[in-house]
Design a protein around this motif. Structure first.
Motif, mmCIF file in Angstrom:
data_model
loop_
_atom_site.group_PDB
_atom_site.id
_atom_site.type_symbol
_atom_site.label_atom_id
_atom_site.label_comp_id
_atom_site.label_asym_id
_atom_site.label_seq_id
_atom_site.Cartn_x
_atom_site.Cartn_y
_atom_site.Cartn_z
ATOM 1 N N ASP A 54 0.842 -1.198 0.000
ATOM 2 C CA ASP A 54 0.000 0.000 0.000
ATOM 3 C C ASP A 54 0.876 1.247 0.000
ATOM 4 O O ASP A 54 1.587 1.530 0.964
ATOM 5 N N VAL A 55 0.820 2.009 -1.093
ATOM 6 C CA VAL A 55 1.608 3.238 -1.207
ATOM 7 C C VAL A 55 0.678 4.445 -1.390
ATOM 8 O O VAL A 55 1.056 5.452 -1.995
ATOM 9 N N GLY A 56 -0.523 4.349 -0.848
ATOM 10 C CA GLY A 56 -1.492 5.427 -0.985
ATOM 11 C C GLY A 56 -1.059 6.685 -0.241
ATOM 12 O O GLY A 56 -0.346 6.633 0.757
ATOM 13 N N VAL A 57 -1.500 7.840 -0.760
ATOM 14 C CA VAL A 57 -1.205 9.126 -0.127
ATOM 15 C C VAL A 57 -2.512 9.876 0.092
ATOM 16 O O VAL A 57 -3.504 9.653 -0.613
ATOM 17 N N GLU A 58 -2.524 10.765 1.093
ATOM 18 C CA GLU A 58 -3.737 11.532 1.368
ATOM 19 C C GLU A 58 -4.045 12.496 0.233
ATOM 20 O O GLU A 58 -5.202 12.698 -0.123
ATOM 21 N N ARG A 59 -3.019 13.108 -0.317
ATOM 22 C CA ARG A 59 -3.203 14.006 -1.434
ATOM 23 C C ARG A 59 -1.889 14.175 -2.168
ATOM 24 O O ARG A 59 -0.808 13.905 -1.636
ATOM 25 N N GLU A 60 -2.005 14.582 -3.428
ATOM 26 C CA GLU A 60 -0.811 14.853 -4.215
ATOM 27 C C GLU A 60 -0.237 16.208 -3.808
ATOM 28 O O GLU A 60 -0.945 17.077 -3.294
#
Length: 329
Positions: free
Chosen positions: A146-152
């Motif tokens: 999982d390499v998800g981010v809250e925002r770019e």
């Protein structure tokens, strides 16, 4: 619509700081997500008898290419395959003994998910790296990272910025974990980087650079000093070996020795090299690392070394210029 007036310096720096903080946070958040899936991904790669095939589309594809290069240079054979090309023939580059590492921030990239049925049919293990654990790519993977981010970092939250940085960092974490698990050494790294400065420092030996044969300056023990000076001039290495009757190195006579000789003797006539040579003189073996020879020269402030075999017989001469030309220093 854009303004014709460019932002001022402080505003530019504020934007840069905001970007770096967001990307720093994105990478930092990955630490808490390292779990059994990461271990499983490492185990799949360590058990792989083929290669790691890394794939991704668009910006994820660029990151995938870099991850493949990092893996390959740190002991894990890997290469990049474009997912679009894979569906049009390049899938033949993937064999049943390989492991596929697929990157897609959404986990739904059509060109990547199109490979899923084929990989399952080939029974090729799949590791996915996405920002959505519930995505198709994540759900069908044998291990999901999982390499998800809250925002770019992009103010529009559109351009892949923080997400690609997070994926790149996770790829580095994977490569380093594998490197350490394999016991990969600096010498191993040098073998895959022979053209780099580290490769040269760890691979080049004195024997690769030394002057030998007719290029080895030498005079016999007991020779007139004049002969030693002529030999130094003829070979142009700044010194000559002085060889004993049994073939072993008795000492060396250098440009520095000549200056000391002139200070101590008003008349050089009749002097033999034995009387003024440096004994025994600094020496190295042919198998000595060139980098070690550099250190020896620097420590003793000399520019050349005699190279001797196991019996102490001179077999070569090494000059600092040779080390400079080779790129070791």
């Amino acid at each position: 619509m854009t303004s014709d007036t460019p932002p001022a310096g402080p505003a530019l720096r504020d934007s840069a700081r905001r970007t770096l903080r967001l990307e720093q946070q994105a990478v930092g958040a990955l630490v808490a997500r390292l779990d059994d899936a990461f271990d499983r991904a490492c185990e799949l790669i360590l058990a792989c008898r083929g290669r790691v095939v890394v794939t991704g589309m668009g910006k994820s594809g660029h990151i995938a290419g870099k991850i493949a290069a990092t893996l390959a240079s740190t002991g894990t054979p890997a290469f990049f395959v474009h997912p679009g090309e894979a569906s049009h023939g390049d899938l033949g580059m993937i064999t049943p003994g390989d492991v596929v590492l697929a990157l897609s921030n959404s986990g739904e990239t059509a060109e990547v998910t199109a490979l899923l049925p084929l990989l399952k049919r080939m029974k090729v293990p799949l590791i996915s790296m996405t920002g959505r654990p519930a995505s198709s790519l994540a759900r069908h993977a044998d291990a999901h990272l999982d390499v998800g981010v809250e925002r770019e970092a992009c103010p529009l939250d559109l351009a892949p910025t923080a997400s690609t940085t997070a994926a790149l960092a996770m790829g580095d974490a994977l490569a380093v974990a594998l490197l350490e698990s394999r016991g990969f050494t600096a010498e191993d790294f040098a073998l895959s980087h022979p053209g780099g400065s580290l490769g040269k420092r760890l691979l080049l030996r004195v024997g690769d650079l030394m002057h030998s044969g007719d290029r080895l300056p030498r005079v016999a023990l007991g020779s007139p000093l004049r002969d030693a000076l002529l030999e130094i001039t003829r070979q142009g290495l700044g010194f000559t070996c002085v060889v004993a009757p049994d073939g072993r190195l008795a000492g060396v006579y250098t440009d520095g020795d000549l200056r000391r000789t002139l200070d101590q003797h008003s008349d050089l006539t009749g002097l033999s090299v034995d009387e003024v040579m440096t004994c025994p003189g600094k020496r190295v073996a042919p198998e000595t690392l060139a980098a070690e020879a550099v250190s020896l020269m620097e420590d003793h402030r000399i520019s050349a070394l005699a190279v001797v075999d196991d019996e102490g017989r001179p077999v070569g001469a090494l000059h600092m210029h040779d080390l400079l030309a080779s790129g070791v220093i």
